[in-house]
Motif scaffolding. Structure first.
Motif, PDB file in Angstrom:
ATOM      1  N   ASN A   1      19.219   3.206  28.614  1.00  0.00           N
ATOM      2  CA  ASN A   1      18.382   2.400  28.891  1.00  0.00           C
ATOM      3  C   ASN A   1      16.414   3.139  28.442  1.00  0.00           C
ATOM      4  O   ASN A   1      16.079   2.209  29.422  1.00  0.00           O
ATOM      5  N   ILE A   2      16.535   3.783  28.084  1.00  0.00           N
ATOM      6  CA  ILE A   2      14.951   4.708  27.982  1.00  0.00           C
ATOM      7  C   ILE A   2      14.612   3.664  26.257  1.00  0.00           C
ATOM      8  O   ILE A   2      15.668   3.503  25.275  1.00  0.00           O
ATOM      9  N   LEU A   3      13.677   2.885  25.935  1.00  0.00           N
ATOM     10  CA  LEU A   3      13.274   2.734  24.890  1.00  0.00           C
ATOM     11  C   LEU A   3      12.912   3.291  23.777  1.00  0.00           C
ATOM     12  O   LEU A   3      13.130   4.688  23.500  1.00  0.00           O
ATOM     13  N   PRO A   4      13.474   3.134  22.827  1.00  0.00           N
ATOM     14  CA  PRO A   4      14.222   3.947  21.817  1.00  0.00           C
ATOM     15  C   PRO A   4      12.541   4.541  20.728  1.00  0.00           C
ATOM     16  O   PRO A   4      13.195   5.247  20.374  1.00  0.00           O
ATOM     17  N   THR A   5      11.736   4.082  21.189  1.00  0.00           N
ATOM     18  CA  THR A   5      10.271   4.434  20.926  1.00  0.00           C
ATOM     19  C   THR A   5       9.636   5.701  21.625  1.00  0.00           C
ATOM     20  O   THR A   5       9.603   6.673  21.376  1.00  0.00           O
ATOM     21  N   ILE A   6      10.234   5.101  22.626  1.00  0.00           N
ATOM     22  CA  ILE A   6       9.727   6.740  24.088  1.00  0.00           C
ATOM     23  C   ILE A   6      11.294   7.839  23.491  1.00  0.00           C
ATOM     24  O   ILE A   6      10.142   8.983  23.556  1.00  0.00           O
ATOM     25  N   ARG A   7      12.434   7.921  23.365  1.00  0.00           N
ATOM     26  CA  ARG A   7      13.159   8.446  22.827  1.00  0.00           C
ATOM     27  C   ARG A   7      12.662   9.362  21.648  1.00  0.00           C
ATOM     28  O   ARG A   7      12.517  10.438  21.406  1.00  0.00           O
ATOM     29  N   SER A   8      12.241   8.144  20.490  1.00  0.00           N
ATOM     30  CA  SER A   8      11.635   8.530  18.903  1.00  0.00           C
ATOM     31  C   SER A   8      10.562  10.029  19.293  1.00  0.00           C
ATOM     32  O   SER A   8      10.481  10.726  18.568  1.00  0.00           O
ATOM     33  N   ARG A   9       9.730   9.832  20.329  1.00  0.00           N
ATOM     34  CA  ARG A   9       9.107  10.953  20.097  1.00  0.00           C
ATOM     35  C   ARG A   9       8.791  12.096  21.613  1.00  0.00           C
ATOM     36  O   ARG A   9       8.097  12.767  21.661  1.00  0.00           O
ATOM     37  N   CYS A  10       9.946  12.146  21.632  1.00  0.00           N
ATOM     38  CA  CYS A  10      10.266  13.554  22.750  1.00  0.00           C
ATOM     39  C   CYS A  10      11.718  13.977  21.381  1.00  0.00           C
ATOM     40  O   CYS A  10      12.994  13.246  21.181  1.00  0.00           O
ATOM     41  N   GLN A  11      12.014  15.219  21.634  1.00  0.00           N
ATOM     42  CA  GLN A  11      12.364  16.433  21.844  1.00  0.00           C
ATOM     43  C   GLN A  11      13.796  16.228  22.582  1.00  0.00           C
ATOM     44  O   GLN A  11      13.537  16.345  24.124  1.00  0.00           O
ATOM     45  N   THR A  12      14.865  16.164  22.458  1.00  0.00           N
ATOM     46  CA  THR A  12      15.744  15.334  22.889  1.00  0.00           C
ATOM     47  C   THR A  12      17.227  16.683  23.453  1.00  0.00           C
ATOM     48  O   THR A  12      17.690  17.027  22.529  1.00  0.00           O
ATOM     49  N   MET A  13      17.849  16.678  24.300  1.00  0.00           N
ATOM     50  CA  MET A  13      18.618  17.262  24.759  1.00  0.00           C
ATOM     51  C   MET A  13      19.698  17.020  25.798  1.00  0.00           C
ATOM     52  O   MET A  13      19.523  16.541  26.808  1.00  0.00           O
ATOM     53  N   LEU A  14      21.145  17.106  25.160  1.00  0.00           N
ATOM     54  CA  LEU A  14      21.605  16.958  26.666  1.00  0.00           C
ATOM     55  C   LEU A  14      22.501  17.315  26.449  1.00  0.00           C
ATOM     56  O   LEU A  14      23.078  18.807  26.562  1.00  0.00           O
ATOM     57  N   PHE A  15      22.554  17.535  28.256  1.00  0.00           N
ATOM     58  CA  PHE A  15      23.108  18.559  29.517  1.00  0.00           C
ATOM     59  C   PHE A  15      24.208  17.307  29.417  1.00  0.00           C
ATOM     60  O   PHE A  15      24.253  16.883  30.625  1.00  0.00           O
ATOM     61  N   GLY A  16      25.797  18.374  29.297  1.00  0.00           N
ATOM     62  CA  GLY A  16      27.121  17.904  30.401  1.00  0.00           C
ATOM     63  C   GLY A  16      27.323  18.041  30.951  1.00  0.00           C
ATOM     64  O   GLY A  16      26.852  18.236  31.417  1.00  0.00           O
ATOM     65  N   PRO A  17      28.706  17.501  30.973  1.00  0.00           N
ATOM     66  CA  PRO A  17      29.146  18.442  32.447  1.00  0.00           C
ATOM     67  C   PRO A  17      29.215  19.733  32.290  1.00  0.00           C
ATOM     68  O   PRO A  17      29.469  20.417  31.699  1.00  0.00           O
ATOM     69  N   VAL A  18      29.100  20.365  33.433  1.00  0.00           N
ATOM     70  CA  VAL A  18      29.647  21.974  33.763  1.00  0.00           C
ATOM     71  C   VAL A  18      31.041  22.275  34.062  1.00  0.00           C
ATOM     72  O   VAL A  18      31.531  21.630  34.720  1.00  0.00           O
ATOM     73  N   PRO A  19      31.342  22.993  33.375  1.00  0.00           N
ATOM     74  CA  PRO A  19      32.529  23.318  33.380  1.00  0.00           C
ATOM     75  C   PRO A  19      33.215  24.040  35.073  1.00  0.00           C
ATOM     76  O   PRO A  19      31.954  24.125  35.619  1.00  0.00           O
ATOM     77  N   ALA A  20      34.499  22.878  35.503  1.00  0.00           N
ATOM     78  CA  ALA A  20      34.570  23.521  36.935  1.00  0.00           C
ATOM     79  C   ALA A  20      34.689  24.899  36.992  1.00  0.00           C
ATOM     80  O   ALA A  20      34.629  24.834  37.986  1.00  0.00           O
ATOM     81  N   GLU A  21      34.851  25.249  36.262  1.00  0.00           N
ATOM     82  CA  GLU A  21      35.500  27.385  36.694  1.00  0.00           C
ATOM     83  C   GLU A  21      33.739  27.193  36.880  1.00  0.00           C
ATOM     84  O   GLU A  21      33.101  28.399  37.902  1.00  0.00           O
ATOM     85  N   ASP A  22      32.582  27.380  36.407  1.00  0.00           N
ATOM     86  CA  ASP A  22      31.526  27.153  36.524  1.00  0.00           C
ATOM     87  C   ASP A  22      31.095  26.719  37.816  1.00  0.00           C
ATOM     88  O   ASP A  22      30.215  27.401  38.179  1.00  0.00           O
ATOM     89  N   ILE A  23      31.242  25.502  38.295  1.00  0.00           N
ATOM     90  CA  ILE A  23      31.677  25.477  39.222  1.00  0.00           C
ATOM     91  C   ILE A  23      31.499  25.544  41.040  1.00  0.00           C
ATOM     92  O   ILE A  23      31.011  26.406  41.631  1.00  0.00           O
ATOM     93  N   GLU A  24      32.964  25.698  40.203  1.00  0.00           N
ATOM     94  CA  GLU A  24      33.590  26.917  41.866  1.00  0.00           C
ATOM     95  C   GLU A  24      33.266  27.790  41.205  1.00  0.00           C
ATOM     96  O   GLU A  24      32.981  28.344  43.056  1.00  0.00           O
ATOM     97  N   HIS A  25      32.616  28.562  40.895  1.00  0.00           N
ATOM     98  CA  HIS A  25      31.502  30.638  41.108  1.00  0.00           C
ATOM     99  C   HIS A  25      30.925  29.972  41.965  1.00  0.00           C
ATOM    100  O   HIS A  25      30.425  30.532  43.236  1.00  0.00           O
ATOM    101  N   PHE A  26      29.935  28.843  42.117  1.00  0.00           N
ATOM    102  CA  PHE A  26      29.157  28.931  42.080  1.00  0.00           C
ATOM    103  C   PHE A  26      29.016  28.506  43.604  1.00  0.00           C
ATOM    104  O   PHE A  26      28.239  29.016  44.744  1.00  0.00           O
ATOM    105  N   LEU A  27      29.848  27.631  43.846  1.00  0.00           N
ATOM    106  CA  LEU A  27      29.929  27.274  45.495  1.00  0.00           C
ATOM    107  C   LEU A  27      30.587  28.309  46.517  1.00  0.00           C
ATOM    108  O   LEU A  27      30.576  28.493  47.098  1.00  0.00           O
ATOM    109  N   ILE A  28      31.662  30.008  45.509  1.00  0.00           N
ATOM    110  CA  ILE A  28      31.613  31.162  46.205  1.00  0.00           C
ATOM    111  C   ILE A  28      30.494  31.256  46.470  1.00  0.00           C
ATOM    112  O   ILE A  28      30.618  31.797  47.491  1.00  0.00           O
ATOM    113  N   THR A  29      29.312  31.662  45.463  1.00  0.00           N
ATOM    114  CA  THR A  29      27.998  32.327  46.188  1.00  0.00           C
ATOM    115  C   THR A  29      27.813  31.625  46.985  1.00  0.00           C
ATOM    116  O   THR A  29      26.893  32.283  47.571  1.00  0.00           O
ATOM    117  N   GLU A  30      27.745  30.552  47.306  1.00  0.00           N
ATOM    118  CA  GLU A  30      26.875  29.280  48.069  1.00  0.00           C
ATOM    119  C   GLU A  30      27.891  30.281  49.476  1.00  0.00           C
ATOM    120  O   GLU A  30      27.201  29.464  50.687  1.00  0.00           O
TER     121      GLU A  30
END
Length: 318
Positions: free
Chosen positions: A146-175
């Motif tokens: 949904n972002i203009l290709p011309t905007i994307r081409s002028r940015c350094q792009t980084m994908l943030f994929g889904p967080v592993p369930a075990e990492d989320i579980e550990h975080f929730l327990i610490t909370e």
């Protein structure tokens, strides 16, 4: 927020840390991926590491101001209504044109950048083509298409994929969340920390309890029960979608249990799920999962919540 507080995404964090330490920052970045995966928090951590003389100590005046959302050299743009509008980008351009007050450079985060309307996107493009001074611009988005290709081409792009369930579980327990709730919430969250926190919240647990106590007993011979349960979600779109998400998980667990697998999310309900599988069968459960997903999509597209939920519960009635 220092980089060490970011959950998962070690590769991205390592790259950004090295770039910040060597002062080889690009003028614009695009962090994209599913909601609730830490994109905006990482953007804040990157700015903190650049502004702080110690690389993000978390305790100096600069870091404290960033934490309190009152640093004069950081500007955050977010949608006003459904979109980010051109007037917001013009205001940002004006702010970035001034010299920084305290830091060595200005910085901005454009949150939900995939909601830039066309005029705002074209205005931002001009800023990316001719960035003011040493301004650091970070776009955060869910749907990169949904972002203009011309905007994307002028940015350094980084994908943030889904967080592993075990990492989320550990975080929730610490909370302070119980191990059982943390496990179930992490498994249902689809890699989103934000979603996991929502699922583990008191309101969601109350909705789940309400559904479990009612939905398996629905019958088309007793419409009063169906309409009474529907009334709990009347006009509350967010609550209705959350309820459907919980039901989809339960119905999928029915099939998993009935087919002999132990990979059930709701481990505390194996007996009930096994009974429901016996009562409904593979074909009917699969059909009802399709109905659940169809209803969810209709509600997202602004269908009448009460009508959609009424019809859903009638079709789920055994």
């Amino acid at each position: 927020m220092p980089f060490s507080d970011i959950i998962s995404h070690r590769k991205n964090i390592s790259i950004l840390t090295r770039i910040a330490e060597s002062n080889r920052l690009a003028h614009a970045y695009l962090f994209w991926g599913p909601e609730g995966t830490g994109k905006k928090k990482t953007a804040i951590a990157l700015i903190e590491s650049v502004f702080c003389e110690s690389g993000g100590c978390g305790v100096c005046p600069s870091c404290r101001k960033i934490k309190d959302n009152n640093h004069p050299d950081i500007h955050i743009v977010a949608p006003e209504g459904q979109f980010i509008k051109i007037d917001q980008i013009r205001a940002l351009q004006k702010a970035l044109a001034y010299r920084p007050y305290e830091a060595k450079r200005k910085a901005c985060i454009i949150d939900d950048a995939d909601k830039l309307n066309l005029a705002a996107g074209n205005a931002l493009l001009k800023t990316l083509e001719e960035p003011p001074g040493d301004a650091l611009i970070i776009l955060v988005a869910t749907n990169i298409e949904n972002i203009l290709p011309t905007i994307r081409s002028r940015c350094q792009t980084m994908l943030f994929g889904p967080v592993p369930a075990e990492d989320i579980e550990h975080f929730l327990i610490t909370e302070g969340i119980s191990e059982e709730t943390a496990h179930i919430s992490a498994m249902q969250a689809g890699g989103s920390i934000g979603k996991a926190l929502e699922i583990a919240g008191e309101e969601t647990l109350n909705i789940k309890k309400l559904l479990i106590n009612s939905v398996f007993d629905l019958s088309t011979e007793d419409l009063t029960k169906i309409f009474s349960l529907s009334e709990e979600f009347d006009k509350d779109r967010g609550k209705a979608i959350l309820a459907i998400d919980l039901l989809i998980t339960l119905w999928r667990d029915m099939i998993i249990t009935g087919n002999g697998s132990e990979a059930v999310i709701n481990q505390d309900m194996v007996k009930e799920l096994s009974y429901e599988f016996t009562k409904r069968g593979n074909v009917k459960i699969s059909e009802q999962i399709d109905i659940l997903e169809e209803t969810r999509n209709k509600i997202i597209r602004n269908a009448n919540v009460r009508l959609a939920i009424d019809r859903l519960f009638m079709k789920l009635a055994a």
